[in-house]
Design a protein around this motif. Structure first.
Motif, PDB file in Angstrom:
ATOM      1  N   UNK A  19     -32.543   3.094  -5.855  1.00 33.84           N
ATOM      2  CA  UNK A  19     -32.367   2.422  -4.560  1.00 33.84           C
ATOM      3  C   UNK A  19     -33.392   3.040  -3.604  1.00 33.84           C
ATOM      4  N   UNK A  20     -34.261   2.248  -2.967  1.00 36.61           N
ATOM      5  CA  UNK A  20     -35.223   2.861  -2.026  1.00 36.61           C
ATOM      6  C   UNK A  20     -34.579   3.316  -0.713  1.00 36.61           C
ATOM      7  N   UNK A  21     -33.327   2.876  -0.447  1.00 37.75           N
ATOM      8  CA  UNK A  21     -32.654   3.315   0.775  1.00 37.75           C
ATOM      9  C   UNK A  21     -31.601   4.359   0.447  1.00 37.75           C
ATOM     10  N   UNK A  22     -31.392   5.264   1.387  1.00 39.92           N
ATOM     11  CA  UNK A  22     -30.363   6.289   1.193  1.00 39.92           C
ATOM     12  C   UNK A  22     -29.635   6.450   2.525  1.00 39.92           C
ATOM     13  N   UNK A  23     -28.307   6.355   2.517  1.00 37.21           N
ATOM     14  CA  UNK A  23     -27.505   6.457   3.741  1.00 37.21           C
ATOM     15  C   UNK A  23     -27.999   5.531   4.853  1.00 37.21           C
ATOM     16  N   UNK A  24     -28.431   4.322   4.448  1.00 41.43           N
ATOM     17  CA  UNK A  24     -28.819   3.328   5.452  1.00 41.43           C
ATOM     18  C   UNK A  24     -30.218   3.477   6.014  1.00 41.43           C
ATOM     19  N   UNK A  25     -30.944   4.534   5.616  1.00 45.69           N
ATOM     20  CA  UNK A  25     -32.333   4.683   6.087  1.00 45.69           C
ATOM     21  C   UNK A  25     -33.299   4.691   4.901  1.00 45.69           C
ATOM     22  N   UNK A  26     -34.569   4.409   5.186  1.00 45.22           N
ATOM     23  CA  UNK A  26     -35.550   4.266   4.109  1.00 45.22           C
ATOM     24  C   UNK A  26     -35.940   5.633   3.560  1.00 45.22           C
ATOM     25  N   UNK A  27     -35.683   5.821   2.278  1.00 46.23           N
ATOM     26  CA  UNK A  27     -35.990   7.111   1.646  1.00 46.23           C
ATOM     27  C   UNK A  27     -37.296   7.023   0.858  1.00 46.23           C
ATOM     28  N   UNK A  28     -37.593   5.818   0.363  1.00 44.25           N
ATOM     29  CA  UNK A  28     -38.763   5.649  -0.490  1.00 44.25           C
ATOM     30  C   UNK A  28     -39.565   4.446   0.010  1.00 44.25           C
ATOM     31  N   UNK A  29     -40.470   4.725   0.965  1.00 45.72           N
ATOM     32  CA  UNK A  29     -41.140   3.625   1.669  1.00 45.72           C
ATOM     33  C   UNK A  29     -42.027   2.784   0.753  1.00 45.72           C
ATOM     34  N   UNK A  30     -42.664   3.434  -0.226  1.00 49.69           N
ATOM     35  CA  UNK A  30     -43.584   2.671  -1.094  1.00 49.69           C
ATOM     36  C   UNK A  30     -42.843   1.614  -1.911  1.00 49.69           C
ATOM     37  N   UNK A  31     -41.757   2.047  -2.547  1.00 49.60           N
ATOM     38  CA  UNK A  31     -40.974   1.102  -3.346  1.00 49.60           C
ATOM     39  C   UNK A  31     -40.322   0.021  -2.486  1.00 49.60           C
ATOM     40  N   UNK A  32     -39.934   0.418  -1.267  1.00 47.41           N
ATOM     41  CA  UNK A  32     -39.306  -0.568  -0.375  1.00 47.41           C
ATOM     42  C   UNK A  32     -40.326  -1.628   0.027  1.00 47.41           C
ATOM     43  N   UNK A  33     -41.569  -1.195   0.264  1.00 44.45           N
ATOM     44  CA  UNK A  33     -42.638  -2.160   0.598  1.00 44.45           C
ATOM     45  C   UNK A  33     -42.862  -3.136  -0.559  1.00 44.45           C
ATOM     46  N   UNK A  34     -42.879  -2.584  -1.770  1.00 45.02           N
ATOM     47  CA  UNK A  34     -43.050  -3.431  -2.965  1.00 45.02           C
ATOM     48  C   UNK A  34     -41.944  -4.476  -3.029  1.00 45.02           C
ATOM     49  N   UNK A  35     -40.703  -4.029  -2.818  1.00 43.19           N
ATOM     50  CA  UNK A  35     -39.565  -4.952  -2.878  1.00 43.19           C
ATOM     51  C   UNK A  35     -39.669  -6.051  -1.830  1.00 43.19           C
ATOM     52  N   UNK A  36     -39.967  -5.659  -0.582  1.00 46.54           N
ATOM     53  CA  UNK A  36     -40.077  -6.648   0.504  1.00 46.54           C
ATOM     54  C   UNK A  36     -41.130  -7.695   0.133  1.00 46.54           C
TER      55      UNK A  36
END
Length: 332
Positions: A62-79
């Motif tokens: 999960x790129x998010x942890x406790x409601x905040x972005x923990x892994x920005x690179x993977x989150x960008x890929x997902x978006x």
């Protein structure tokens, strides 16, 4: 003709996107599976299928942890991939409205904004909306009035408790208790009671099945590994065990609601007494949570048919209705 805008609610467990062009909602698991160093293997629901089953060379996270972005690179890929899927490969310049928790630092808020800016999704403008206000709108509350409203959003890793008035947030508190903690408690109780190790997905299924189990007066059948023999087995789990295991987590949520109510100005308190509590979020429909909050506070509990989607429904209202546009703001 639709509106060229997207509303995004980044949940730790699920991503919810509103597409203004088609007036549709999209919900998928906020997960990514990476093979080796950085080869995208799967994302969304198909990555979730592999969760707890993938070999060592495939990392499912999960790129998010406790409601905040923990892994920005993977989150960008997902978006990028999700927006591309929704746009059927034809991404046009759009406005983006993104929901952010209130009780996070300015740096963490900025990360949500920059995430969209840097995801190559042709963002014309990126506007931020406080999550609790979007929640209120999504539950049909006119958040612009001076009425005090108490919203409790029980998510996957956090619960956000907020008091809204005049389109703003008077008080807010984020606690690290949510659906994930509920799953952990169920796993621990089953391990202790039956010497059985089960996975998070199984615990999640049990959590949502409790209501049905109680009405039908039957046990939940789970599959796991016996601690003593090390072999896979099937066991029947009683609903009362599940209920007991969740009690402690429920109490933490109730105590936090009471603490916020103690700090609420009396005039807003009177409104909340009249309007009750608005309970939402994916994990809010777990059996007995609403009953316990009602019992301990004496307040009426308002729920939504789609608790997971209230934030993204609120974002769609902001995108479609001019009078709510001022709720969204840009981070400079």
């Amino acid at each position: 003709m639709g509106i060229s805008a997207f509303g995004i609610d980044l949940g730790t467990s699920n991503i919810k996107i509103y597409n203004g062009n088609t007036d549709n909602f999209f919900i998928e698991k906020n997960m990514i599976a990476i093979e080796g160093k950085d080869n995208l293997f799967a994302y969304g629901d198909s990555a979730f299928e592999m969760y707890e089953k993938a070999p060592d060379n495939i990392n499912v996270s999960f790129p998010l942890c406790n409601g905040v972005i923990a892994d920005i690179r993977n989150m960008q890929t997902l978006i990028k991939y999700f927006i591309n899927d929704i746009s059927k490969g034809n991404v046009k310049p759009c406005d983006y409205y993104i929901a952010v928790p209130t009780d996070v630092t300015e740096v963490e808020k900025r990360a949500f904004y920059e995430l969209i800016k840097d995801s190559n999704v042709k963002a014309r403008r990126v506007l931020v909306v406080e999550k609790a206000i979007a929640d209120g709108l999504g539950m049909g509350i006119d958040v612009k009035t001076s009425q005090g409203v108490l919203v409790v959003d029980v998510g996957y890793e956090t619960t956000e408790i907020s008091i809204l008035s005049l389109g703003g947030i008077v008080l807010s508190r984020l606690i690290k208790v949510g659906g994930n903690k509920f799953d952990e408690s169920i796993k621990n109780a089953i391990r202790k009671e039956y010497n059985l190790i089960i996975g998070s997905k199984t615990a999640e299924k049990v959590k949502y099945a409790v209501k049905e189990m109680e009405t039908q007066n039957k046990n939940a059948i789970v599959y796991g590994r016996d601690i003593v023999t090390g072999l896979p087995v099937e066991k029947g789990i009683s609903p009362s065990l599940v209920h007991q295991s969740l009690q402690e987590n429920f109490n933490v949520i109730v105590d936090s609601i009471r603490q916020i109510l103690e700090r609420t100005p009396p005039e807003l308190g009177a409104d909340i007494y009249r309007n009750g509590i608005f309970l939402t979020g994916g994990a809010s429909c777990v059996n007995h949570l609403a009953d316990l909050i009602h019992e301990q506070t004496g307040l009426r509990i308002n729920t939504d048919e789609e608790p997971m989607a209230t934030v993204v429904k609120g974002l769609s209202t902001i995108i479609k209705e001019e009078k709510y546009q001022s709720i969204a703001y840009a981070i400079e």
